[in-house]
Write a protein that holds these residues in place. Sequence first.
Motif, short mmCIF file in Angstrom:
data_model
loop_
_atom_site.label_atom_id
_atom_site.label_comp_id
_atom_site.label_asym_id
_atom_site.label_seq_id
_atom_site.Cartn_x
_atom_site.Cartn_y
_atom_site.Cartn_z
N ARG A 15 0.84 -1.20 0.00
CA ARG A 15 0.00 0.00 0.00
C ARG A 15 0.87 1.24 0.00
N ARG A 36 -11.49 -1.58 -15.16
CA ARG A 36 -11.22 -2.24 -13.89
C ARG A 36 -12.29 -3.29 -13.65
N GLN A 38 -13.33 -5.47 -10.47
CA GLN A 38 -13.17 -5.84 -9.07
C GLN A 38 -13.59 -7.29 -8.88
N GLN A 41 -16.92 -9.07 -9.99
CA GLN A 41 -17.75 -8.01 -10.57
C GLN A 41 -17.58 -7.93 -12.08
N LYS A 65 -5.14 9.70 -9.57
CA LYS A 65 -5.12 8.33 -9.09
C LYS A 65 -4.74 7.35 -10.20
N SER A 84 -4.13 1.33 -2.33
CA SER A 84 -4.72 0.82 -1.09
C SER A 84 -5.32 -0.55 -1.41
N PRO A 85 -5.66 -1.34 -0.40
CA PRO A 85 -6.25 -2.66 -0.67
C PRO A 85 -7.49 -2.60 -1.56
N GLU A 86 -8.21 -1.48 -1.51
CA GLU A 86 -9.41 -1.33 -2.34
C GLU A 86 -9.08 -1.29 -3.84
N ASP A 87 -7.84 -1.08 -4.17
CA ASP A 87 -7.42 -1.06 -5.58
C ASP A 87 -7.15 -2.47 -6.12
N SER A 88 -7.22 -3.46 -5.26
CA SER A 88 -7.01 -4.85 -5.70
C SER A 88 -8.10 -5.23 -6.69
N SER A 89 -7.70 -5.45 -7.91
CA SER A 89 -8.63 -5.71 -9.01
C SER A 89 -7.85 -6.28 -10.18
N THR A 113 -2.89 -7.20 -6.56
CA THR A 113 -3.23 -7.39 -5.15
C THR A 113 -2.43 -6.39 -4.35
#
Lengths: 115, 111
Positions: A15, A36, A38, A41, A65, A84-89, A113
């Motif tokens: 991160r 992207r 996710q 998704q 970003k 950040s972990p939310e960008d894991s895709s 990841t």
Amino acid sequence: SAVISQKPSRDICQRGTSLTIQCQVDSQVTMMFWYRQQPGQSLTLIATANQGSEATYESGFVIDKFPISRPNLTFSTLTVSNMSPEDSSIYLCSVDTGGYNYGYTFGSGTRLTVV
Amino acid sequence: GESVGLHLPTLSVQEGDNSIINCAYSNSASDYFIWYKQESGKGPQFIIDIRSNMDKRQGQRVTVLLNKTVKHLSLQIAATQPGDSAVYFCAENERAQKLVFGQGTRLTINP
């Protein structure tokens, strides 16, 4: 139809760091698209990249970003910044193959990841 | 805003049976539609497309039906095989601009 090479195919990043994803097409194309996906998704368009102009970003995505470069008609990069972990895709590039019966061609994707 | 949705998130069929995957779209100005197949770890793979001036198009073992009146798209796969197991997405496009994707249906083929 076009052939797209995308790399890296996967990466695990800390991160706060940034990752640049490369997309190479075997023919000249006007528009390149970055998506992207996710986990579990569908695909969401991040931006459209035209050679020689600023990328056009979709709602919810900003240049700071996700900076994009498009130096020529066969290549583009997408950077995922300050991760950040939310960008894991999975991040995918795509081009309009320009013909009926071919649709839009996609690269194999970059599985990111963030830990 | 624009959106393309699917009725069912999962679908299981017996090997050899026919399967039908449905999709609803909301942008009446969309003039081009594509079905994609995505296998694990891979990017979406083109299956078949259709323009808005048509209501049916056939490929090898696949048929796409377009009903513009109710803004509905379907993909029919005949004589399903184990290799058909994947996630299927519909996507819509207006005037050769961006593709908008549906949520996806996971198709499982049972032996």
